[in-house]
Design a protein around this motif. Structure first.
Motif, PDB file in Angstrom:
ATOM      1  N   TYR A   1      45.225  43.656  26.058  1.00 50.88           N
ATOM      2  CA  TYR A   1      44.501  44.101  26.950  1.00 50.88           C
ATOM      3  C   TYR A   1      44.780  43.938  28.571  1.00 50.88           C
ATOM      4  CZ  TYR A   1      42.631  39.355  27.316  1.00 50.88           C
ATOM      5  OH  TYR A   1      42.678  38.098  27.273  1.00 50.88           O
ATOM      6  N   GLN A   2      45.638  42.997  28.528  1.00 51.31           N
ATOM      7  CA  GLN A   2      46.167  42.926  30.283  1.00 51.31           C
ATOM      8  C   GLN A   2      47.497  43.808  30.544  1.00 51.31           C
ATOM      9  OE1 GLN A   2      47.843  39.013  30.261  1.00 51.31           O
ATOM     10  NE2 GLN A   2      45.799  38.156  29.558  1.00 51.31           N
ATOM     11  N   THR A   3      47.912  44.601  29.531  1.00 53.29           N
ATOM     12  CA  THR A   3      49.082  45.437  29.784  1.00 53.29           C
ATOM     13  C   THR A   3      49.077  46.293  31.159  1.00 53.29           C
ATOM     14  OG1 THR A   3      49.281  45.684  27.350  1.00 53.29           O
ATOM     15  CG2 THR A   3      50.560  47.142  28.703  1.00 53.29           C
ATOM     16  N   GLU A   4      48.174  46.948  31.509  1.00 53.42           N
ATOM     17  CA  GLU A   4      48.040  47.738  32.598  1.00 53.42           C
ATOM     18  C   GLU A   4      47.563  47.092  33.997  1.00 53.42           C
ATOM     19  OE1 GLU A   4      48.973  50.807  32.474  1.00 53.42           O
ATOM     20  OE2 GLU A   4      49.291  51.334  30.293  1.00 53.42           O
ATOM     21  N   TYR A   5      47.547  45.709  33.967  1.00 51.27           N
ATOM     22  CA  TYR A   5      46.979  45.406  35.031  1.00 51.27           C
ATOM     23  C   TYR A   5      47.830  44.650  36.010  1.00 51.27           C
ATOM     24  CZ  TYR A   5      41.957  45.887  33.677  1.00 51.27           C
ATOM     25  OH  TYR A   5      40.794  46.057  33.141  1.00 51.27           O
ATOM     26  N   ALA A   6      47.655  44.473  37.032  1.00 54.69           N
ATOM     27  CA  ALA A   6      48.907  43.938  37.930  1.00 54.69           C
ATOM     28  C   ALA A   6      47.806  43.286  39.096  1.00 54.69           C
ATOM     29  CB  ALA A   6      49.583  45.080  38.516  1.00 54.69           C
ATOM     30  N   GLY A   7      48.722  42.616  39.855  1.00 50.33           N
ATOM     31  CA  GLY A   7      48.026  41.948  41.260  1.00 50.33           C
ATOM     32  C   GLY A   7      46.896  40.921  40.808  1.00 50.33           C
ATOM     33  N   MET A   8      45.738  41.188  41.778  1.00 49.98           N
ATOM     34  CA  MET A   8      44.883  40.264  41.629  1.00 49.98           C
ATOM     35  C   MET A   8      43.864  40.473  40.311  1.00 49.98           C
ATOM     36  SD  MET A   8      44.323  37.799  43.411  1.00 49.98           S
ATOM     37  CE  MET A   8      43.096  36.556  43.063  1.00 49.98           C
ATOM     38  N   LYS A   9      43.870  41.681  39.757  1.00 54.32           N
ATOM     39  CA  LYS A   9      43.014  41.814  38.461  1.00 54.32           C
ATOM     40  C   LYS A   9      43.780  40.935  37.455  1.00 54.32           C
ATOM     41  CE  LYS A   9      40.968  46.156  39.794  1.00 54.32           C
ATOM     42  NZ  LYS A   9      41.826  47.281  40.354  1.00 54.32           N
ATOM     43  N   PHE A  10      44.957  41.149  37.607  1.00 52.19           N
ATOM     44  CA  PHE A  10      45.806  40.464  36.536  1.00 52.19           C
ATOM     45  C   PHE A  10      45.317  39.010  36.637  1.00 52.19           C
ATOM     46  CE2 PHE A  10      49.468  37.983  35.162  1.00 52.19           C
ATOM     47  CZ  PHE A  10      49.602  38.229  33.846  1.00 52.19           C
ATOM     48  N   ALA A  11      45.407  38.373  38.111  1.00 54.41           N
ATOM     49  CA  ALA A  11      45.109  37.102  38.159  1.00 54.41           C
ATOM     50  C   ALA A  11      43.857  36.760  37.727  1.00 54.41           C
ATOM     51  CB  ALA A  11      45.598  36.976  39.679  1.00 54.41           C
ATOM     52  N   LEU A  12      42.812  37.441  37.796  1.00 55.44           N
ATOM     53  CA  LEU A  12      41.544  36.918  37.489  1.00 55.44           C
ATOM     54  C   LEU A  12      41.683  36.916  35.837  1.00 55.44           C
ATOM     55  CD1 LEU A  12      38.958  39.654  39.046  1.00 55.44           C
ATOM     56  CD2 LEU A  12      39.578  37.215  39.483  1.00 55.44           C
ATOM     57  N   PHE A  13      42.305  37.651  35.048  1.00 58.88           N
ATOM     58  CA  PHE A  13      42.507  37.176  33.513  1.00 58.88           C
ATOM     59  C   PHE A  13      43.183  35.734  33.302  1.00 58.88           C
ATOM     60  CE2 PHE A  13      42.428  42.008  32.574  1.00 58.88           C
ATOM     61  CZ  PHE A  13      41.271  41.950  31.770  1.00 58.88           C
ATOM     62  N   TYR A  14      44.325  35.795  34.240  1.00 62.67           N
ATOM     63  CA  TYR A  14      45.155  34.640  34.367  1.00 62.67           C
ATOM     64  C   TYR A  14      44.186  33.130  34.517  1.00 62.67           C
ATOM     65  CZ  TYR A  14      49.517  32.233  34.821  1.00 62.67           C
ATOM     66  OH  TYR A  14      50.552  31.362  34.671  1.00 62.67           O
ATOM     67  N   LEU A  15      43.391  33.654  35.553  1.00 60.11           N
ATOM     68  CA  LEU A  15      42.647  32.379  35.976  1.00 60.11           C
ATOM     69  C   LEU A  15      41.348  32.117  34.897  1.00 60.11           C
ATOM     70  CD1 LEU A  15      42.477  31.233  38.659  1.00 60.11           C
ATOM     71  CD2 LEU A  15      40.744  32.328  39.386  1.00 60.11           C
ATOM     72  N   GLY A  16      40.935  33.264  34.504  1.00 53.49           N
ATOM     73  CA  GLY A  16      39.768  33.005  33.493  1.00 53.49           C
ATOM     74  C   GLY A  16      40.464  32.319  32.318  1.00 53.49           C
ATOM     75  N   SER A  17      41.576  32.594  31.579  1.00 58.60           N
ATOM     76  CA  SER A  17      41.874  31.733  30.741  1.00 58.60           C
ATOM     77  C   SER A  17      42.404  30.636  30.810  1.00 58.60           C
ATOM     78  CB  SER A  17      43.275  32.622  29.965  1.00 58.60           C
ATOM     79  OG  SER A  17      44.424  32.247  30.670  1.00 58.60           O
ATOM     80  N   TYR A  18      42.813  30.188  31.907  1.00 58.73           N
ATOM     81  CA  TYR A  18      43.047  28.668  32.377  1.00 58.73           C
ATOM     82  C   TYR A  18      41.744  27.956  32.537  1.00 58.73           C
ATOM     83  CZ  TYR A  18      47.976  28.996  31.614  1.00 58.73           C
ATOM     84  OH  TYR A  18      49.413  28.978  31.137  1.00 58.73           O
ATOM     85  N   ILE A  19      40.824  28.505  33.281  1.00 52.95           N
ATOM     86  CA  ILE A  19      39.625  27.870  33.493  1.00 52.95           C
ATOM     87  C   ILE A  19      38.921  27.723  32.105  1.00 52.95           C
ATOM     88  CG2 ILE A  19      37.009  28.306  34.641  1.00 52.95           C
ATOM     89  CD1 ILE A  19      38.495  29.630  36.903  1.00 52.95           C
ATOM     90  N   ASN A  20      38.972  28.798  31.066  1.00 51.26           N
ATOM     91  CA  ASN A  20      38.334  28.511  30.125  1.00 51.26           C
ATOM     92  C   ASN A  20      39.193  27.393  29.125  1.00 51.26           C
ATOM     93  OD1 ASN A  20      36.706  29.038  28.053  1.00 51.26           O
ATOM     94  ND2 ASN A  20      37.425  31.222  27.518  1.00 51.26           N
ATOM     95  N   LEU A  21      40.314  27.356  29.335  1.00 53.07           N
ATOM     96  CA  LEU A  21      40.987  26.210  28.726  1.00 53.07           C
ATOM     97  C   LEU A  21      40.442  24.803  29.191  1.00 53.07           C
ATOM     98  CD1 LEU A  21      43.183  25.348  26.862  1.00 53.07           C
ATOM     99  CD2 LEU A  21      44.915  25.285  28.584  1.00 53.07           C
TER     100      LEU A  21
END
Lengths: 383, 201
Positions: A256-276
């Motif tokens: 689901y992150q394929t089309e994302y770039a920049g800060m929107k991608f960073a939100l996914f990234y942040l979300g997955s690590y905060i979740n961890l």
């Protein structure tokens, strides 16, 4: 939601009470009590938010270093001592990147998706205790709130998968939702076994119940099966390898992150690590005694002839609690990182088989066994 | 009016606006995916209303069941069956719309009448706040045991039905169209579990 918890906090803690002294200081300056309370409210929330983000930076650095060690590389080396500033550099890079929205994508849902993924995860930090009175709000439904909030996440994933207008994204989003639903059930059942033993949903009560005899009374000894189930399900909920099916590179580019770039991608990234980090914290709260020192701090204080109500003792107890919580959580994060860089990915059918045909029956049996043990030995299993 | 009261009022107003406009959007939007996502928003706002009423357990259960399960399943169904289909214009659509608007207006009038004539300000039991979870559990296992168990049987029936429908090798004919099922579509060649008992034995 915060008001009942903060009121409760003001009533208990007879020793140091930061909220009370903050309010009194402001009232001394002529601020009305209501306004002082409103000024106090955002402070602990901001503190926890900052702690969460710093936790993510540390985890990203750990991930880079451990993966490098696992592959016999050195890893980040030049940004700061031992490369500790590398995660900051990563974050800054994502912050200044161009924000691309694909031409045929659904703009509104495309923007809303990452936000919906991140918000429930951050809200869940509400219930993470770092000490007896060191949490934002001691809500009565505690751990149940986390389970409920984490069920919102798949909607955000489905949304971003659909809005990208890309078959890989859609498949990734669908997989993420399927995985999340299947692993939520054994996760909730293993939490239920813990709740049954501590007679409360509140995270504070769950930790208190484990800290009567230090290391020996931690839940991991009474719930070894539940601990394993919870850990496997938490990894699956965080989409960590061996369960990172939604973003399996070989099959789905990046899901689901394929089309994302920049800060929107960073939100996914942040979300997955905060979740961890959050999952690791909750494992330590549920099974490893939370803020408890292996030998109860009260025993040591009594041995030294100190009262636990004294300010100095309270400060030391609080610091030990914070250090213990973070230490336990980061041991688990380290374990998760090692698992990620040493295990192969499972297939989607194996993943769903494991969830529905193995973990679900086992966790049901675990629940039943816990219930019968609670009836048979009420002293050891919190009758 | 102090700060706590006004905060509560503002929250109530915002949540009610979200619920009303959101549910109008669910019904009126032409894009079904938007409707499904808005439905999730409406469920969340209803959970917020429960929270305002001091029913935190019910609020969390609402989020878990309606947002986390029901809405995700609706989205799943929509996204898996997202066929581009040319819909034929329906005859007499205008009259249908007028008729359904009339029925809805009648219902609304009825509800408003109930709202205005009922004495709402009854001295109910006092709120028990955080103890509500235990109280709900007690009720579910004593005086509401039968409805609780019946609901679980209902869910079990739905589950078995779904499994039977999903395992196409169980049925000879398609449930919807009545055509015979193309057994070649089934990936795993398992032994049919209900049919062909006579032919194999």
């Amino acid at each position: 939601m915060t008001s009942p918890g903060t009121v409760q906090q003001a009533v208990i803690s007879p020793g140091i009470n930061l909220e009370l002294s903050f309010n009194q200081a402001l009232q001394g300056l002529g601020v009305p009590p209501d306004l002082a309370h409103i000024l106090w409210l955002p402070l602990p929330m901001l503190l926890v938010l900052v702690a969460a983000v710093i936790g993510v930076l540390v985890t990203v650095w750990l991930e880079r270093k451990v993966s490098a060690a696992a592959q016999q590389r050195i890893g980040p080396e030049y940004a700061g001592a031992l490369g500790v500033l590398q995660p900051m550099a990563d974050g800054l890079k994502l912050l200044v990147k161009e924000d691309v929205i694909p031409a045929r994508a659904d703009e509104l849902l495309f923007t809303l998706g990452p936000v919906l993924v991140l918000i429930p995860v951050i809200l869940s930090w509400l219930i993470v205790p770092f000490g007896q009175h060191l949490l934002i709000s001691n809500v009565g439904i505690g751990i149940f709130l986390w389970i409920a909030l984490s069920s919102i996440q798949p909607i955000g994933l489905l949304m971003s998968g659909y809005a990208s207008n890309n078959k890989y994204s859609l498949l990734g989003g669908l997989r993420a939702a399927a995985q999340s639903i299947s692993y939520e059930i054994p996760l909730a059942l293993s939490v239920l076994a813990i709740v049954m033993m501590s007679n409360s949903l509140s995270t504070i009560d769950i930790v208190e119940q484990q800290n009567s005899a230090g290391l020996l009374s931690w839940n991991i000894w009474r719930q070894p099966v539940g601990f394993l189930i919870f850990w496997i399900c938490a990894l699956a909920e965080c989409e960590r390898l061996p369960f990172d099916l939604p973003e399996a590179e070989e099959e789905l580019v990046a899901g689901y992150q394929t089309e994302y770039a920049g800060m929107k991608f960073a939100l996914f990234y942040l979300g997955s690590y905060i979740n961890l980090v959050l999952s690791a914290l909750l494992v330590s709260v549920l099974y490893l005694g939370g803020w408890g020192f292996p030998i109860p701090v009260e025993w040591i204080a009594n041995l030294l002839g100190q009262s636990t109500q004294e300010p100095l003792v309270q400060v030391i107890t609080g610091s030990v609690g914070i250090v213990m919580t973070i230490l336990k959580a980061y041991l688990l994060v380290f374990l998760a990182i090692l698992l990620r860089w040493t295990t192969p990915r499972v297939r989607i059918d194996q993943l769903l088989d494991l969830g529905w045909k193995f973990l679900l029956p086992i966790s049901l049996v675990n629940l039943l066994v816990t219930a019968s043990l609670k009836l048979a030995f009420p002293i050891a299993f919190g009758g | 009016m102090n700060i706590a009261n006004s905060t509560e009022l503002i929250c109530f107003l915002v949540l009610s606006i979200i619920v009303i406009t959101g549910s109008l959007g669910v019904v009126l939007l032409s894009n079904i995916v938007y409707s499904a996502f808005l439905l999730g928003g409406v469920f969340m706002a209803v959970a917020g209303l429960y929270l305002l009423l001091n029913a935190s357990f019910v609020a969390a259960a609402q989020v878990l069941v309606y947002v986390g399960a029901v809405n995700v399943l609706i989205l799943f169904a929509i996204m898996l069956v997202n066929k581009k289909e040319e819909l034929k214009p329906i005859k007499g659509l205008q009259i249908r719309k007028v008729l359904s608007a009339g029925v809805c207006a009648g219902l609304l009038a009825l509800l408003i009448r109930v709202d205005l004539t009922t004495p709402w300000n009854l001295p109910g039991p006092s709120a028990i706040g955080e103890k509500a979870t235990e109280r709900i559990g007690e009720h579910l296992f004593t005086d509401y045991l039968l409805p609780f168990e019946l609901a679980s049987i209902l869910l079990l029936m739905a589950m078995i039905g779904a499994i039977v429908l999903a395992r196409r090798d169980v049925l000879v004919n398609d449930v919807g169209t009545g055509e015979s099922v193309d057994q070649g579509l089934i990936e795993k060649t398992t032994n049919p579990i209900l049919i062909d008992k006579r032919s194999t034995s």
